[in-house]
Design an enzyme around this catalytic site. Sequence first.
Site, short mmCIF file in Angstrom:
data_model
loop_
_atom_site.label_atom_id
_atom_site.label_comp_id
_atom_site.label_asym_id
_atom_site.label_seq_id
_atom_site.Cartn_x
_atom_site.Cartn_y
_atom_site.Cartn_z
N ASP A 1 -27.82 -22.68 -5.19
CA ASP A 1 -28.62 -21.50 -5.54
C ASP A 1 -27.72 -20.60 -6.39
OD1 ASP A 1 -30.22 -19.28 -5.77
OD2 ASP A 1 -30.72 -19.15 -3.64
N LYS B 1 -30.87 -11.06 -11.73
CA LYS B 1 -29.77 -10.14 -11.48
C LYS B 1 -28.89 -9.92 -12.71
CE LYS B 1 -30.78 -9.90 -7.03
NZ LYS B 1 -31.86 -10.89 -6.93
N TRP C 1 -29.99 -16.24 2.88
CA TRP C 1 -31.10 -15.41 2.42
C TRP C 1 -32.35 -15.77 3.22
CZ3 TRP C 1 -34.69 -16.74 -2.09
CH2 TRP C 1 -35.51 -15.64 -2.44
#
Length: 516
Positions: free
Chosen positions: A325, A361, A244
Amino acid sequence: MLDLIISRRSRNRIFPFLSSMLYFSFLTSGNAASSTASARNCRLGRCRGSRSLHTPILPLPGRRFSINAMRKVFAACSGSSSPSPPQLQVPTPSEALEIAREKAEQGGPNQRLSRFKDVPMQPLDPVFGLTEAFNADPNHGKKLNLGVGAYRTEDLKPFLLNVVREAERRIVQKEDRNKEYLPIDGLPEFRKAAADILWGPGSFENPRLSVVQSISGTGSLRLAAEFFKIFMPGKAIFVSDPTWANHNNIFEDAGMQVEVYRYWDTKTMSLDLKGMLEDLENAPEGSVVLLHACAHNPTGLDPGHEEWESIADVIQRKKLFPFFDVAYQGFATGNLEYDAHAPRRFVERGIELAVAQSFAKNLGLYSERVGTLQFFLSDGESARRVHSQCKRIARAIYSNPPSHGAMIVAEILGDADLVNEWKKEVRLMAERIKEARAALSKCLYEEDPSGDWSFVVGQKGMFSYTGLSKPQVKYLEEKYHIYMMKSGRISLAGLPTSQARHLARAMVDAIRTVKD
């Protein structure tokens, strides 16, 4: 009257100041018969009156003058023979801006320049800049935004989970709710719920676990970066290649050295496990290793259970510190427990680790910015010390985390019925993304039967790494109005199955037409 008000001793102290003000007023007021437009022009410094109107009758500031001179000023400003105070005309805010704009355009040696004039312009953020370009595109036919990592329905609408609606309804009805500061480490009920959903019921009571509420995943990553910089000085952090994009910003801005380990095999479009293990073997002892727990961003490639064991072997042998993460728990497979396998397995093996957790999310709480930074360590005393330092760092950055999103998560995860409903909604979102993958893969094989498109369904989660080059991505944008990251990453959440054929044809055309 002026003789009575102003003593002879103070005249020469006050008159210089008054002379400046009255002289400015006299120059800008015009005469009594001037029109509104003329008055405005005077305020803007555009007076074009007669010479006599602008002839100074006051001595310069600091020089001695008499009361008679003052009377002449009052008479001239009022347009009559009887002395009266002048009417000072001040520019309106919009007129003041116009004056400043004109002076800036004129330039010159007296123009004031900001001390920040040499600050370079930062390019648009890759993700949000893509959305700006998409929104500005007048083509409203089949344009697609496959850049933003946010879930969309088949109709490309944002999805507000039913459990979130119900939780907010309950929160609003609570008579004892307030807007007081949360503790520095966050809402206790939320911290417990976040720990239990990641590690299993009852985990929050484990003394080896530290849980600090932070500003979603990004804030948790930055909080950890500050901690590593202070208490692991000189240690580099290794991130996957690719990862990312914001990972690099976060750790570099915190002053950490960022290194990479191989992850994506461009030839096979699969996980380069051999390269990854070699790079971790060569990493300096004690380095931090950033790992994606599931639904790797941007590739969508996750190690299998046996591959995770190989990764854990190297980390344990080299005494590396894993930092997970966890942004997509539930999104990879639709199963919250399965998606938490990697960090849970590392803890089972006795490996100390940290986790940046986000609920953006899997609960659709993108704007609420709710997440945690967690440390699972070898002993309780170390966990308490780390917890105290994370609180100190958080206090210096944002002081206290926001409450609303944390209350929503706590309300949902604290109710068994809402948890069951949430798991159904997570599966629904995951299944829609799987359906989009399957539809795209099917259409790609139909458009180009000779191609190998198996990677599309082999990847997991929201993203797919297409392998498209930058020129091919640009070609798609210019010809088909399809927007994606320059790396070729697409978000399947932004693809309705009804447009899978359109995307497949465009991709095949780009590959055939644009050669690297």
